[in-house]
Write an enzyme that holds these catalytic residues in place. Structure first.
Site, mmCIF file in Angstrom:
data_model
loop_
_atom_site.group_PDB
_atom_site.id
_atom_site.type_symbol
_atom_site.label_atom_id
_atom_site.label_comp_id
_atom_site.label_asym_id
_atom_site.label_seq_id
_atom_site.Cartn_x
_atom_site.Cartn_y
_atom_site.Cartn_z
ATOM 1 N N LYS A 16 0.858 -1.185 0.000
ATOM 2 C CA LYS A 16 0.000 0.000 0.000
ATOM 3 C C LYS A 16 0.898 1.240 0.000
ATOM 4 O O LYS A 16 1.835 1.318 0.795
ATOM 5 C CB LYS A 16 -0.901 -0.042 1.243
ATOM 6 N N GLU A 33 -20.004 -6.153 8.697
ATOM 7 C CA GLU A 33 -21.019 -5.406 9.435
ATOM 8 C C GLU A 33 -22.150 -6.308 9.941
ATOM 9 O O GLU A 33 -22.652 -6.118 11.048
ATOM 10 C CB GLU A 33 -21.588 -4.282 8.564
ATOM 11 N N ARG A 48 -25.749 -2.991 5.527
ATOM 12 C CA ARG A 48 -25.378 -4.404 5.391
ATOM 13 C C ARG A 48 -26.002 -5.267 6.493
ATOM 14 O O ARG A 48 -26.081 -6.480 6.375
ATOM 15 C CB ARG A 48 -23.848 -4.547 5.484
#
Ligand SMILES: Cc1ncc(C[n+]2csc(CCOP(=O)(O)OP(=O)(O)O)c2C)c(N)n1
Length: 663
Positions: A291, A398, A426
């Site tokens: 990243k 979630e 969700r």
């Protein structure tokens, strides 16, 4: 706005009309192109906040994909979509790129309206394997089985339950689908959990570590088409059997697993991509990326650089250890409008919420807080570091978070589920079954409830009132300013049932007044008026107060109610407003369908109260585009101007109506 158009440092990008041109580029040219893409990303960040480190990390992967596949015909889905920038740059959007994340400019996420290369508008993690599988199934049935379907999914998104549902189904269907696991060891924060540990173990595979040179020698001879590819596959598989291989979990689920390989080597990526392209069934390619790759500060601090503020102001003090003035998934400059009645502290609702959570956790050993991979966005780092045993990061899961919290509540804890409004969608079914149906004391803290600014329609949290108000037992609150938030949380933790508290991504005013304590179903009357009443929901309070003050200057007397509770409504206050005011305006930063104004109308209908004199202000039945929150609110008539306008119109209507009666 910086101009990249004439930039001589982008000779390849500026000439690139279509991604298909990448197919005829040499590896050297692709590497040069990668440098140009990174340069544009850095230029963008000089201009404004944006997703950064994730995009830097996928540059080579993106270029290798477009040089191997023809995505005008083949299918490509970037999971979540926050790492879509290099893809946008090579698919004909270089010239508009600097408009990204501004109103009417490019979206920061995939957008099919912008390009046929973007198949779905996304922003929520974990759906890519399902949609790609669906595309492949459709192509299969419609006789287009030469098309290849590719999902690129990060290791942070991978633990989402839906991914396993899709893997399970893919193995059953046994149709070609290519899942590329982009493993950079990071979600926004370092990834956590059992799947993360499994990926860590896979990294020890010699194909990646290079311990078995025999394998890389084989790779150098990878043929491109037909039987030789099969033979190569066989050779790799032999290696697997000889003990080189990880990925057994995926293999056993019916996937052919390859990797992990270095995701910054374009030549290597192309070889593997060509190979997996020709495999007739579900296949997974595990790619290791870094990243922030190519920009040292982002490499060393990928958490901060996930979506940092713009370079100019912030880069010198960039550190994830310090407090980042980020109020986003992506940062936006803080709006300036204060409520006329009070001084404003430049703290946003998130800060008030975090402080309140910290205090509650400190004072109550039965209180715990849960996040679904949004520790940074919810500013819970201090809680995580200092009150670790009361902090749970469940990853981007979630649904699980809510059911898990229900279990904790049943066991006697007081869980606080801190999930952005948009992502809590969700968990609709878990809120219903595991929480509301059991009447369990779970507290939901919904940050970004309202317009989420530059992140746009995938992130606006405007549907929560609709989906929370539905359920019996659920209390739904929204603070009118920052000062109320802490009292609302203490109310919630004492309340014997589920409570949701919603607040937006915005500066929280501190409206100086005697603040009444929070009691179930009790509103706060801020001021009384003889002409009309504004019933204000949550953060609309300061604009409502400003509007009332302006109207007073015009000789129109309008009262303001901070309704506090969307459910249960303060029936006494609302019914008095409906019965005694010549007009009532409801104001909410939420979808009108099923929202606060709807609740008022439903209540009026139950009480047989006429509603001709009621006007609802809120989000109409559209998906609101991206842009600065203040700009969007103004456009929707949800600022003081808009509220004044609505009140004046109500008075005009009343006058017209009385004239008509007189005639
Ligand atoms: C359902 C859902 N929950 C939370 C988020 C917020 N979010 C955006 S990107 C991200 C991290 C994703 O990690 P990963 O997939 O590994 O991608 P990376 O940024 O590391 O490349 C999170 C948590 C989201 N977009 N969707």
């Amino acid at each position: 706005m910086s101009d990249i158009h004439d930039n001589k440092s982008h000779p390849l990008l500026s000439q690139l009309e279509d991604a298909v041109a990448l197919q005829s580029m040499s590896n050297q040219q692709l590497n040069d192109l990668a440098d140009e893409v990174r340069d544009v990303l850095c230029t963008l960040l000089e201009e404004r906040s944006a997703h950064f480190a994730s995009n830097l990390g996928v540059v080579e992967l993106c270029l290798a994909l477009h040089s191997t596949f023809d995505f005008r015909h083949d299918r490509l889905i970037w999971d979540t979509g926050h790492q879509i920038y290099p893809h946008k740059l090579v698919t004909g959007r270089y010239n508009q790129f600097m408009s990204i994340r501004t109103k009417s400019g490019l979206m920061g996420y995939p957008n099919p309206v912008e390009s046929d290369y973007d198949l779905f508008m996304t922003g929520h993690a974990g759906a890519s394997v399902s949609t790609v599988l669906g595309l492949s199934s459709g192509d299969d049935i419609l006789g287009q089985d030469d098309r290849r379907a590719v999902a690129v999914i990060g290791d942070g998104a991978f633990p989402s339950g839906m991914v396993y549902e899709a893997l399970n189904n893919a193995a059953h269907l046994d149709i070609p689908v290519i899942v590329i696991l982009n493993d950079n060891k990071m979600s926004i924060c370092p990834r956590v959990g059992g799947v993360a540990s499994y990926f860590d173990r896979l990294r020890t595979n010699p194909i990646y570590t290079g311990l078995k040179t025999g394998v890389s020698e084989v790779l150098n001879k990878v043929p491109v088409f037909g039987d030789p590819a099969e033979r190569f596959l066989q050779q790799v598989k032999e290696g697997v059997k000889a003990g080189l291989h990880g990925g057994m979990m995926f293999e056993e689920m019916g996937f052919k697993y390859f990797g992990p390989i270095d995701g910054h080597k374009i030549g290597l990526l192309k070889k593997y991509l060509k190979m997996v392209r020709d495999i007739d069934g579900p296949v997974m390619l595990h790619v290791i990326t870094e990243k922030g790759h190519g920009y040292e500060p982002a490499q060393s601090d990928p958490v901060y650089f996930h979506s940092p503020p713009q370079f100019k102001d912030e880069i010198s003090n960039a550190t994830s250890a310090g407090v980042v003035e980020d109020d986003s998934e992506s940062v936006e400059s803080l709006p300036a409008t204060p409520p006329a009645t009070s001084p404003v502290a430049a703290r946003n609702y998130t800060h008030f919420a975090t402080d309140a959570i910290y205090e509650q956790l400190q004072s109550r050993s039965d209180a715990v807080v849960l996040t679904a991979a949004m520790c940074q966005g919810n500013k819970l780092e201090k809680v995580r570091d200092e009150l670790a045993s009361q902090f749970f990061d469940v990853g981007i899961c979630e649904s699980h978070a809510v059911a898990f919290a229900a279990g904790q509540a049943k066991a006697g804890l007081r869980p606080i589920v801190a999930i952005y409004s948009t992502f809590l969608q969700r968990s609709f079914d878990q809120i219903f079954q595991e929480v509301a149906l059991q009447d369990l004391p779970v507290t939901f803290m919904l940050d970004r409830a309202g317009l989420a600014g530059p992140d746009g329609p995938t992130h606006h949290g405007v549907f929560d009132l609709g989906y929370l108000r539905l359920f019996p037992n659920m209390a739904v609150l929204s603070p009118g300013d920052g000062l109320e938030l802490a009292s609302m949380l203490s109310f919630a933790l004492e309340h014997d049932g589920p409570v949701a508290i919603r607040y937006p991504k915005a500066v929280a005013p501190e409206i100086q007044r005697e603040i009444p304590s929070v009691e179930l179903g009790k509103a706060e009357v801020i001021s009384k008026g003889t002409d009309g009443t504004i019933l204000s929901c949550g953060a609309m309070l300061s604009e409502s107060i400003v509007a009332a003050a302006r109207l007073a200057d015009e000789g129109i007397s309008v009262g303001v109610v901070n309704t506090r509770f969307i459910k249960p409504l303060d029936e006494d206050v609302v019914s008095k407003a409906l019965r005694n005011s010549s007009f009532v305006v409801t104001v909410e930063e939420a979808a009108l369908v099923g929202g606060f104004g709807s609740a008022v109308m439903e209540f009026a209908e139950q009480r047989r109260i006429n509603t001709n004199h009621v006007r609802r202000l809120g989000i109409p039945d559209i998906f609101v585009e991206h842009g600065n929150r203040d700009e969007l609110l103004a456009e929707l008539g949800l600022d003081a101007d808009g509220i004044c306008r609505a009140c004046r119109e109500m008075i005009d209507d009343k006058n017209r109506f009385s004239d008509a009666v007189v005639q």
